[in-house]
Enzyme design. Structure first.
Site, PDB file in Angstrom:
ATOM      1  N   LYS A  64      83.476  50.034 -56.209  1.00 23.01           N
ATOM      2  CA  LYS A  64      83.282  50.634 -54.868  1.00 23.01           C
ATOM      3  C   LYS A  64      82.014  51.491 -54.847  1.00 23.01           C
ATOM      4  O   LYS A  64      82.047  52.699 -54.601  1.00 23.01           O
ATOM      5  CB  LYS A  64      84.499  51.449 -54.458  1.00 23.01           C
ATOM      6  CG  LYS A  64      85.752  50.596 -54.260  1.00 23.01           C
ATOM      7  CD  LYS A  64      86.820  51.336 -53.489  1.00 23.01           C
ATOM      8  CE  LYS A  64      88.050  50.490 -53.242  1.00 23.01           C
ATOM      9  NZ  LYS A  64      88.882  50.240 -54.437  1.00 23.01           N
ATOM     10  N   PRO A  69      70.046  53.558 -52.486  1.00 22.42           N
ATOM     11  CA  PRO A  69      69.839  52.132 -52.780  1.00 22.42           C
ATOM     12  C   PRO A  69      69.425  51.815 -54.216  1.00 22.42           C
ATOM     13  O   PRO A  69      69.946  50.865 -54.816  1.00 22.42           O
ATOM     14  CB  PRO A  69      68.740  51.738 -51.779  1.00 22.42           C
ATOM     15  CG  PRO A  69      68.965  52.659 -50.620  1.00 22.42           C
ATOM     16  CD  PRO A  69      69.382  53.960 -51.222  1.00 22.42           C
TER      17      PRO A  69
HETATM   18  O1  C5P Z   1      98.974  48.536 -56.492  1.00 27.11           O
HETATM   19  P1  C5P Z   1      98.350  47.974 -55.240  1.00 27.11           P
HETATM   20  O2  C5P Z   1      98.719  46.521 -54.991  1.00 27.11           O
HETATM   21  O3  C5P Z   1      98.529  48.856 -54.015  1.00 27.11           O
HETATM   22  O4  C5P Z   1      96.781  47.971 -55.609  1.00 27.11           O
HETATM   23  C1  C5P Z   1      95.799  47.661 -54.664  1.00 27.11           C
HETATM   24  C2  C5P Z   1      94.460  47.652 -55.337  1.00 27.11           C
HETATM   25  O5  C5P Z   1      93.456  47.305 -54.395  1.00 27.11           O
HETATM   26  C3  C5P Z   1      94.002  48.962 -55.964  1.00 27.11           C
HETATM   27  O6  C5P Z   1      93.354  48.630 -57.189  1.00 27.11           O
HETATM   28  C4  C5P Z   1      93.015  49.553 -54.990  1.00 27.11           C
HETATM   29  O7  C5P Z   1      91.985  50.270 -55.640  1.00 27.11           O
HETATM   30  C5  C5P Z   1      92.439  48.298 -54.364  1.00 27.11           C
HETATM   31  N1  C5P Z   1      91.891  48.443 -53.009  1.00 27.11           N
HETATM   32  C6  C5P Z   1      92.653  48.893 -51.942  1.00 27.11           C
HETATM   33  N2  C5P Z   1      92.071  49.001 -50.687  1.00 27.11           N
HETATM   34  C7  C5P Z   1      90.809  48.620 -50.505  1.00 27.11           C
HETATM   35  C8  C5P Z   1      90.040  48.141 -51.583  1.00 27.11           C
HETATM   36  C9  C5P Z   1      90.632  48.045 -52.833  1.00 27.11           C
HETATM   37  O8  C5P Z   1      93.833  49.187 -52.116  1.00 27.11           O
HETATM   38  N3  C5P Z   1      90.279  48.637 -49.294  1.00 27.11           N
END
Ligand code: C5P
Length: 232
Positions: A64, A69
């Protein structure tokens, strides 16, 4: 394992503080057609030599990125050199950051994923940080991403069908997925089931705790893949 292969992919979020547990999960799930997502908890715990173990795997680095830049584009190159296949950047980093990140990613086999609005955030949270409500913010950020050369985005499954109506060719990655009979994770808000996400047109589902904290993670991952294949 071919019956488990569907056009919608499944990424496992290896969110653990324990490097050894992560390497064991990677091995345990090794013969399933999965993408392995490494996020903020695991990245600083990895050793350089671990990347050699990932060579036959599709690795998704969920760093993330969000900075000026030059910092972001050099970080993109570093993950490209390590052999990552997917990498996240925050769309709110702005046009120049995104354009330079995409340019850096293009020199590697690296698919840049622009994060729109985190699935943990609600309309009220967005108002607090001075953003418009969810749908409007997601659309605005994806437009910025498209104008900066990106074509793959992270959003909740709830926004996928409306985004695909505007941009039919975008690649949509959706976290916040709950499995059968499971209540949503306490820090996720904009959630969906596997069926809802696939039917909305999601291209990659991200699931973490629901699989890795299941009594039998291998069977939970296999079941999730079967469900995806059955509704794809
Ligand atoms: O455990 P869970 O299924 O909630 O994990 C979701 C994963 O997706 C985490 O690793 C989180 O950092 C990631 N994530 C998220 N929302 C976003 C981008 C990534 O939950 N917008």
């Amino acid at each position: 394992m071919n019956s488990l292969k569907a056009s919608t992919k499944l990424a496992i979020a290896h969110d653990t503080n324990d490097r050894q547990a992560f390497l064991e999960s990677l091995k345990l799930l090794g013969d399933l057609p999965l993408i392995h997502k490494i996020g903020l908890k695991m990245l600083p715990r990895l050793e350089k030599s671990d990347w050699k173990l990932f060579q036959d795997k599709e690795i998704f680095v969920d760093a993330k990125l969000h900075d000026i830049p030059s910092q972001v584009s050099d970080a993109v190159k570093a993950y490209g050199e390590w052999g990552a296949k997917y990498l996240t950047v925050h769309l709110s980093g702005g046009k120049q950051m995104l354009t330079e990140a995409q340019k850096a990613a293009s020199t590697y086999n690296l698919q840049l994923l622009g994060v729109s609005i985190l699935t943990s955030l609600t309309d009220a949270d967005l108002l607090d940080i001075g953003f418009q409500q969810t749908q409007a913010s997601v659309e605005k950020l994806i437009k910025l991403g498209k104008n900066s050369g990106l074509n793959s985005f992270v959003m909740s499954a709830q926004e996928v069908s409306s985004i695909k109506k505007i941009y039919p060719d975008v690649y949509c990655v959706t976290p916040g997925i709950s499995l059968e009979g499971e209540s949503k994770q306490s820090d996720q808000n904009r959630t969906a089931s596997i069926q809802e996400a696939v039917q909305a047109g999601s291209d990659m589902l991200v699931v973490g705790r629901a699989i890795l904290k299941a009594p039998k993670p291998y069977l939970a991952a296999k079941r999730a893949l079967e469900l995806i294949a059955s509704c794809s």
